[in-house]
Design a protein around this motif. Structure first.
Motif, PDB file in Angstrom:
ATOM      1  N   ARG A   1      29.014  73.354  68.133  1.00  0.00           N
ATOM      2  CA  ARG A   1      27.797  73.891  67.518  1.00  0.00           C
ATOM      3  C   ARG A   1      28.145  74.413  66.132  1.00  0.00           C
ATOM      4  NH1 ARG A   1      24.802  76.583  72.862  1.00  0.00           N
ATOM      5  NH2 ARG A   1      25.008  74.662  74.077  1.00  0.00           N
ATOM      6  N   ASN A   2      27.360  73.973  65.145  1.00  0.00           N
ATOM      7  CA  ASN A   2      27.635  74.327  63.758  1.00  0.00           C
ATOM      8  C   ASN A   2      26.960  75.659  63.454  1.00  0.00           C
ATOM      9  OD1 ASN A   2      28.373  74.293  61.119  1.00  0.00           O
ATOM     10  ND2 ASN A   2      27.347  72.376  60.608  1.00  0.00           N
ATOM     11  N   GLU A   3      27.563  76.728  63.952  1.00  0.00           N
ATOM     12  CA  GLU A   3      26.947  78.036  63.826  1.00  0.00           C
ATOM     13  C   GLU A   3      28.007  79.079  63.527  1.00  0.00           C
ATOM     14  OE1 GLU A   3      25.014  78.355  67.648  1.00  0.00           O
ATOM     15  OE2 GLU A   3      26.868  78.989  68.626  1.00  0.00           O
ATOM     16  N   GLU A   4      27.692  80.314  63.833  1.00  0.00           N
ATOM     17  CA  GLU A   4      28.543  81.421  63.433  1.00  0.00           C
ATOM     18  C   GLU A   4      29.926  81.384  64.096  1.00  0.00           C
ATOM     19  OE1 GLU A   4      27.423  85.263  65.412  1.00  0.00           O
ATOM     20  OE2 GLU A   4      25.794  84.048  66.192  1.00  0.00           O
ATOM     21  N   VAL A   5      30.850  82.094  63.460  1.00  0.00           N
ATOM     22  CA  VAL A   5      32.175  82.334  64.031  1.00  0.00           C
ATOM     23  C   VAL A   5      32.287  83.834  64.248  1.00  0.00           C
ATOM     24  CG1 VAL A   5      34.653  82.207  63.618  1.00  0.00           C
ATOM     25  CG2 VAL A   5      33.162  80.378  62.800  1.00  0.00           C
ATOM     26  N   GLY A   6      32.748  84.232  65.430  1.00  0.00           N
ATOM     27  CA  GLY A   6      32.845  85.659  65.697  1.00  0.00           C
ATOM     28  C   GLY A   6      33.534  85.924  67.011  1.00  0.00           C
ATOM     29  N   ARG A   7      33.383  87.132  67.522  1.00  0.00           N
ATOM     30  CA  ARG A   7      34.056  87.527  68.770  1.00  0.00           C
ATOM     31  C   ARG A   7      33.724  86.604  69.922  1.00  0.00           C
ATOM     32  NH1 ARG A   7      32.659  93.003  70.902  1.00  0.00           N
ATOM     33  NH2 ARG A   7      34.104  92.345  72.535  1.00  0.00           N
ATOM     34  N   HIS A   8      32.463  86.134  69.969  1.00  0.00           N
ATOM     35  CA  HIS A   8      32.019  85.323  71.104  1.00  0.00           C
ATOM     36  C   HIS A   8      31.674  83.894  70.696  1.00  0.00           C
ATOM     37  CE1 HIS A   8      30.553  89.395  72.951  1.00  0.00           C
ATOM     38  NE2 HIS A   8      31.859  89.251  73.011  1.00  0.00           N
ATOM     39  N   HIS A   9      32.002  83.502  69.472  1.00  0.00           N
ATOM     40  CA  HIS A   9      31.600  82.173  68.993  1.00  0.00           C
ATOM     41  C   HIS A   9      32.756  81.473  68.281  1.00  0.00           C
ATOM     42  CE1 HIS A   9      27.266  82.804  69.716  1.00  0.00           C
ATOM     43  NE2 HIS A   9      27.498  84.053  69.365  1.00  0.00           N
ATOM     44  N   ASN A  10      32.902  80.170  68.560  1.00  0.00           N
ATOM     45  CA  ASN A  10      33.769  79.285  67.792  1.00  0.00           C
ATOM     46  C   ASN A  10      33.043  77.943  67.743  1.00  0.00           C
ATOM     47  OD1 ASN A  10      36.464  78.995  66.493  1.00  0.00           O
ATOM     48  ND2 ASN A  10      36.701  77.344  68.004  1.00  0.00           N
ATOM     49  N   PRO A  11      33.042  77.252  66.596  1.00  0.00           N
ATOM     50  CA  PRO A  11      32.249  76.009  66.506  1.00  0.00           C
ATOM     51  C   PRO A  11      32.621  74.977  67.559  1.00  0.00           C
ATOM     52  CG  PRO A  11      32.946  76.726  64.340  1.00  0.00           C
ATOM     53  CD  PRO A  11      33.662  77.605  65.316  1.00  0.00           C
ATOM     54  N   GLU A  12      33.897  74.925  67.948  1.00  0.00           N
ATOM     55  CA  GLU A  12      34.350  74.034  69.014  1.00  0.00           C
ATOM     56  C   GLU A  12      34.699  74.897  70.218  1.00  0.00           C
ATOM     57  OE1 GLU A  12      37.666  71.617  67.887  1.00  0.00           O
ATOM     58  OE2 GLU A  12      38.212  71.161  69.950  1.00  0.00           O
ATOM     59  N   PHE A  13      34.119  74.601  71.359  1.00  0.00           N
ATOM     60  CA  PHE A  13      34.336  75.459  72.520  1.00  0.00           C
ATOM     61  C   PHE A  13      34.365  74.625  73.803  1.00  0.00           C
ATOM     62  CE2 PHE A  13      29.876  75.451  73.960  1.00  0.00           C
ATOM     63  CZ  PHE A  13      29.241  75.028  72.807  1.00  0.00           C
ATOM     64  N   THR A  14      34.785  75.253  74.876  1.00  0.00           N
ATOM     65  CA  THR A  14      34.890  74.554  76.159  1.00  0.00           C
ATOM     66  C   THR A  14      33.722  74.953  77.050  1.00  0.00           C
ATOM     67  OG1 THR A  14      37.292  74.507  75.979  1.00  0.00           O
ATOM     68  CG2 THR A  14      36.360  74.100  78.158  1.00  0.00           C
ATOM     69  N   LEU A  15      33.063  73.939  77.598  1.00  0.00           N
ATOM     70  CA  LEU A  15      31.862  74.163  78.405  1.00  0.00           C
ATOM     71  C   LEU A  15      32.069  73.579  79.801  1.00  0.00           C
ATOM     72  CD1 LEU A  15      29.044  75.359  77.726  1.00  0.00           C
ATOM     73  CD2 LEU A  15      28.252  73.022  77.350  1.00  0.00           C
ATOM     74  N   LEU A  16      31.652  74.323  80.794  1.00  0.00           N
ATOM     75  CA  LEU A  16      31.582  73.809  82.170  1.00  0.00           C
ATOM     76  C   LEU A  16      30.109  73.582  82.484  1.00  0.00           C
ATOM     77  CD1 LEU A  16      32.588  73.261  85.082  1.00  0.00           C
ATOM     78  CD2 LEU A  16      32.402  75.734  85.490  1.00  0.00           C
ATOM     79  N   GLU A  17      29.766  72.349  82.808  1.00  0.00           N
ATOM     80  CA  GLU A  17      28.368  72.047  83.108  1.00  0.00           C
ATOM     81  C   GLU A  17      28.315  71.288  84.429  1.00  0.00           C
ATOM     82  OE1 GLU A  17      26.099  71.418  79.733  1.00  0.00           O
ATOM     83  OE2 GLU A  17      24.500  70.290  80.672  1.00  0.00           O
ATOM     84  N   TRP A  18      27.390  71.682  85.306  1.00  0.00           N
ATOM     85  CA  TRP A  18      27.286  70.949  86.564  1.00  0.00           C
ATOM     86  C   TRP A  18      25.847  70.814  87.040  1.00  0.00           C
ATOM     87  CZ3 TRP A  18      28.939  76.086  86.789  1.00  0.00           C
ATOM     88  CH2 TRP A  18      28.490  76.891  87.821  1.00  0.00           C
ATOM     89  N   TYR A  19      25.624  69.766  87.846  1.00  0.00           N
ATOM     90  CA  TYR A  19      24.277  69.417  88.320  1.00  0.00           C
ATOM     91  C   TYR A  19      24.314  69.208  89.820  1.00  0.00           C
ATOM     92  CZ  TYR A  19      22.976  69.024  83.499  1.00  0.00           C
ATOM     93  OH  TYR A  19      22.736  69.334  82.189  1.00  0.00           O
TER      94      TYR A  19
END
Length: 324
Positions: A99-117
């Motif tokens: 996500r091309n957004e802020e960088v901070g304590r809880h944000h990094n443009p590249e991150f790891t996501l767990l998604e399930w259905y």
């Protein structure tokens, strides 16, 4: 660049603990016979959400000599739902999103996501499974469940389903948010402002808090509630001041989904943002028939941060964007 920027952000002990937690997550789904899948990070379509910005690049090669626009995915949702429509059954993915957004304590443009259905699961069944995962991975107490309307009534004495724009702006002024809210006339932006800055810091402090039944105008890819169409079958999970997960009882109506995408793009134009190409392959999969299912995306870097009592994401990822 300083001389030591080649070094990782996280310690090796932290990276080992992170790997152990990832193994726990995979074991959680293996025990439940949920299939691990991988979907493309680059796609020809992308999200239209007015509040998400993506990264774009161009592919030049066979069939695209003049270059073809591709987008790094903000979540694997669309491709995973194409797998569900193709008959995959329950699936999960543990991988990167952008996500091309802020960088901070809880944000990094590249991150790891767990998604399930989970085909056949309703909202509450999936919320229970998220709760089980948090108890196993973070050793938490069972989560508290409150509706979106309840948290506004408890913390702001305001009904978010009936409050006027003037009332929301007045609440923002009372909570020192006047600069952001004074010229804001979009109802959901005002609600999100109040939720993020006033409510979110107060919920989920001792045990996870699951907030369910968001306003229909914030349904995104969730279906509307069959008993009250003012709200959507959507939930979010908060723990110790951090938003951890966002889940839906999924919308399966392709025509309604297209209408929401077009509505998003209209709002993007109002906000001075470019329209985004609608993912037609995803809509074709919905039209073919997405099984009745619920799905959720959980931020893994934030989960690791909570598990290790870290103060910032940079402590639990190998290289944050400044060192990438």
């Amino acid at each position: 660049m300083t001389h030591n920027q080649w070094q990782p952000n996280a310690s090796l002990d932290t990276l080992k603990a992170r790997a152990s937690l990832m193994a726990t997550l995979r074991a959680f789904f293996a025990d439940r016979q949920v299939l691990e899948v991988e979907t493309p990070l680059l796609s020809q379509g992308t999200v239209t959400d007015p509040h998400l910005d993506n990264f774009a690049t161009r592919f030049v090669g066979p069939g695209a000599a003049d270059g073809q626009q591709l987008y790094l995915q903000t979540s694997p949702e669309f491709a995973m739902k194409r797998l569900l429509a193709a008959g995959s059954g329950p699936i999960y993915q543990l991988g990167k999103a952008f996500r091309n957004e802020e960088v901070g304590r809880h944000h990094n443009p590249e991150f790891t996501l767990l998604e399930w259905y989970r085909p056949g699961f309703n909202r509450r069944q999936l919320m229970s499974e998220v709760d089980e995962l948090l108890q196993i991975s973070l050793n938490t107490k069972p989560a508290e469940v409150l509706s979106y309307q309840q948290v506004f009534l408890i913390h702001l004495d305001c009904d978010p389903l009936s409050a006027t724009i003037d009332e929301l702006q007045q609440l923002a002024r009372e909570h020192n948010l006047a600069d952001a809210a004074e010229d804001e006339n979009h109802r959901d932006t005002l609600l999100q402002l109040l939720f993020s800055f006033v409510i979110e810091p107060q919920i989920g402090r001792q045990r996870p808090c699951m907030v369910e039944l968001f306003p229909a105008s914030q349904a995104a890819l969730a279906r509307l509630n069959s008993q009250d169409n003012r709200v959507a079958e959507r939930f979010e999970v908060y723990y110790r001041g951090i938003e951890l997960a966002n889940g839906f009882h999924e919308l399966t109506d392709a025509d309604e989904q297209r209408r929401r995408f077009e509505q998003d793009n209209a709002l993007r134009q109002q906000l001075g943002k470019s329209e985004q190409p609608i993912d037609e392959r995803f809509l074709a999969a919905l039209a073919q028939g997405l099984p009745d299912c619920s799905g959720v995306a959980l931020g893994v870097d934030r989960l690791v941060m909570l598990a290790l009592n870290a103060r910032s994401l940079t402590e639990v990822i190998s290289f944050e964007v400044g060192r990438a």
